[in-house]
Design a protein around this motif. Structure first.
Motif, PDB file in Angstrom:
ATOM      1  N   SER A  75      79.615  72.638  87.835  1.00 18.88           N
ATOM      2  CA  SER A  75      78.614  73.475  88.484  1.00 18.88           C
ATOM      3  C   SER A  75      79.277  74.742  89.016  1.00 18.88           C
ATOM      4  O   SER A  75      80.473  74.749  89.325  1.00 18.88           O
ATOM      5  CB  SER A  75      77.918  72.701  89.605  1.00 18.88           C
ATOM      6  N   PRO A  76      78.518  75.830  89.123  1.00 22.88           N
ATOM      7  CA  PRO A  76      79.097  77.110  89.550  1.00 22.88           C
ATOM      8  C   PRO A  76      79.839  77.046  90.890  1.00 22.88           C
ATOM      9  O   PRO A  76      80.822  77.759  91.090  1.00 22.88           O
ATOM     10  CB  PRO A  76      77.890  78.044  89.643  1.00 22.88           C
ATOM     11  N   ASP A  77      79.387  76.165  91.802  1.00 22.40           N
ATOM     12  CA  ASP A  77      80.060  76.091  93.096  1.00 22.40           C
ATOM     13  C   ASP A  77      81.337  75.244  93.053  1.00 22.40           C
ATOM     14  O   ASP A  77      82.060  75.143  94.042  1.00 22.40           O
ATOM     15  CB  ASP A  77      79.113  75.577  94.177  1.00 22.40           C
ATOM     16  N   GLY A  78      81.610  74.621  91.905  1.00 25.66           N
ATOM     17  CA  GLY A  78      82.832  73.811  91.771  1.00 25.66           C
ATOM     18  C   GLY A  78      82.785  72.495  92.522  1.00 25.66           C
ATOM     19  O   GLY A  78      83.787  71.784  92.592  1.00 25.66           O
ATOM     20  N   GLY A  79      81.631  72.134  93.044  1.00 25.07           N
ATOM     21  CA  GLY A  79      81.528  70.908  93.823  1.00 25.07           C
ATOM     22  C   GLY A  79      81.773  69.632  93.041  1.00 25.07           C
ATOM     23  O   GLY A  79      82.056  68.590  93.629  1.00 25.07           O
ATOM     24  N   ASP A  80      81.696  69.705  91.720  1.00 24.88           N
ATOM     25  CA  ASP A  80      81.933  68.520  90.896  1.00 24.88           C
ATOM     26  C   ASP A  80      83.260  68.580  90.133  1.00 24.88           C
ATOM     27  O   ASP A  80      83.486  67.799  89.213  1.00 24.88           O
ATOM     28  CB  ASP A  80      80.766  68.280  89.934  1.00 24.88           C
ATOM     29  N   LEU A  81      84.144  69.485  90.540  1.00 22.04           N
ATOM     30  CA  LEU A  81      85.488  69.509  89.944  1.00 22.04           C
ATOM     31  C   LEU A  81      86.229  68.224  90.311  1.00 22.04           C
ATOM     32  O   LEU A  81      86.067  67.713  91.420  1.00 22.04           O
ATOM     33  CB  LEU A  81      86.292  70.701  90.467  1.00 22.04           C
ATOM     34  N   PRO A  82      87.036  67.683  89.393  1.00 25.28           N
ATOM     35  CA  PRO A  82      87.802  66.479  89.724  1.00 25.28           C
ATOM     36  C   PRO A  82      88.751  66.728  90.894  1.00 25.28           C
ATOM     37  O   PRO A  82      89.360  67.784  90.992  1.00 25.28           O
ATOM     38  CB  PRO A  82      88.603  66.194  88.456  1.00 25.28           C
ATOM     39  N   VAL A  83      88.824  65.747  91.743  1.00 21.82           N
ATOM     40  CA  VAL A  83      89.704  65.832  92.902  1.00 21.82           C
ATOM     41  C   VAL A  83      90.804  64.791  92.742  1.00 21.82           C
ATOM     42  O   VAL A  83      90.526  63.624  92.465  1.00 21.82           O
ATOM     43  CB  VAL A  83      88.919  65.557  94.204  1.00 21.82           C
ATOM     44  N   SER A  84      92.041  65.222  92.890  1.00 22.22           N
ATOM     45  CA  SER A  84      93.140  64.257  92.844  1.00 22.22           C
ATOM     46  C   SER A  84      94.363  64.849  93.523  1.00 22.22           C
ATOM     47  O   SER A  84      94.512  66.062  93.612  1.00 22.22           O
ATOM     48  CB  SER A  84      93.482  63.884  91.399  1.00 22.22           C
ATOM     49  N   ARG A  85      95.195  63.964  93.984  1.00 22.31           N
ATOM     50  CA  ARG A  85      96.505  64.371  94.475  1.00 22.31           C
ATOM     51  C   ARG A  85      97.467  64.119  93.330  1.00 22.31           C
ATOM     52  O   ARG A  85      97.705  62.977  92.955  1.00 22.31           O
ATOM     53  CB  ARG A  85      96.901  63.553  95.690  1.00 22.31           C
ATOM     54  N   SER A  86      97.985  65.189  92.749  1.00 24.13           N
ATOM     55  CA  SER A  86      98.873  65.029  91.605  1.00 24.13           C
ATOM     56  C   SER A  86      99.924  66.132  91.608  1.00 24.13           C
ATOM     57  O   SER A  86      99.782  67.150  92.280  1.00 24.13           O
ATOM     58  CB  SER A  86      98.069  65.056  90.302  1.00 24.13           C
TER      59      SER A  86
END
Length: 192
Positions: free
Chosen positions: A62-73
């Motif tokens: 989505s344009p707001d980036g709210g569904d970008l994958p989140v991870s500590r890597s």
């Protein structure tokens, strides 16, 4: 690169093309992406001609980036969503027609999508797989397909990666354990 095995096609295979979209096709790849796209188009045309499902998978957020994958890597991914044209399919793949479009937000095409549902409703028992990149989207999708008990063919000349060592590892070590391997010509010959 890989050990080819004798190929067979089930009565109802589907062609699944991973991330053959403008934003990915523009990346530098081990094998030129224009050749990969050309082979994918040939496969898609043949599957459509036989009335078999063609699935176009793209990665988008989505344009707001709210569904970008989140991870500590150690190698974090995107921090903002790319523009909409990143996810557009190239004209060479033709009009959408009856193609199934799956939008994924992670590496694999099954994670958080309706891909399995769409395939099972159409009686699909086998996936013919290609796309970019071998060691990320294609491998993740292949592993899930194997775990979901789909028969699997990975088309070596319709698949490439941005990293040579990763591409070689996946084709040399992972795919032979979960899939049959062959070329575009091999698959076209079987489709008749």
């Amino acid at each position: 690169m890989s050990t080819k095995s004798p190929l067979s096609l089930d009565e109802r295979p589907a062609l699944v093309l991973i991330d053959l979209q403008n934003g990915i096709l523009g990346l530098p790849t081990v094998h030129p992406s224009d050749g990969v796209l050309k082979n994918a188009v040939r496969l898609a045309d043949a599957f459509r001609a036989k009335g078999l499902p063609v699935v176009r998978v793209r990665v988008a957020w989505s344009p707001d980036g709210g569904d970008l994958p989140v991870s500590r890597s150690a190698a974090p991914g995107l921090t903002q969503a790319p523009p909409a044209e990143f996810a557009a399919f190239p004209d060479e793949l033709g009009p959408l027609g009856d193609d199934i479009v799956i939008t994924k937000r992670h590496w694999g095409a099954f994670t958080g999508t309706e891909l399995d549902l769409q395939l099972r409703r159409r009686g699909v028992t086998q996936i013919v797989l290609g796309g970019i990149s071998t060691s990320i989207g294609v491998e993740s999708t292949a592993r899930s397909a194997f775990e979901l008990s789909y028969h699997l063919v990975v088309v070596d000349d319709a698949t490439t990666d941005t990293d040579a060592a990763s591409h070689e590892h996946t084709f040399g070590k992972i795919f032979p354990r979960i899939a049959e391997l062959g070329s575009t010509e091999d698959v076209l010959r079987l489709l008749g």
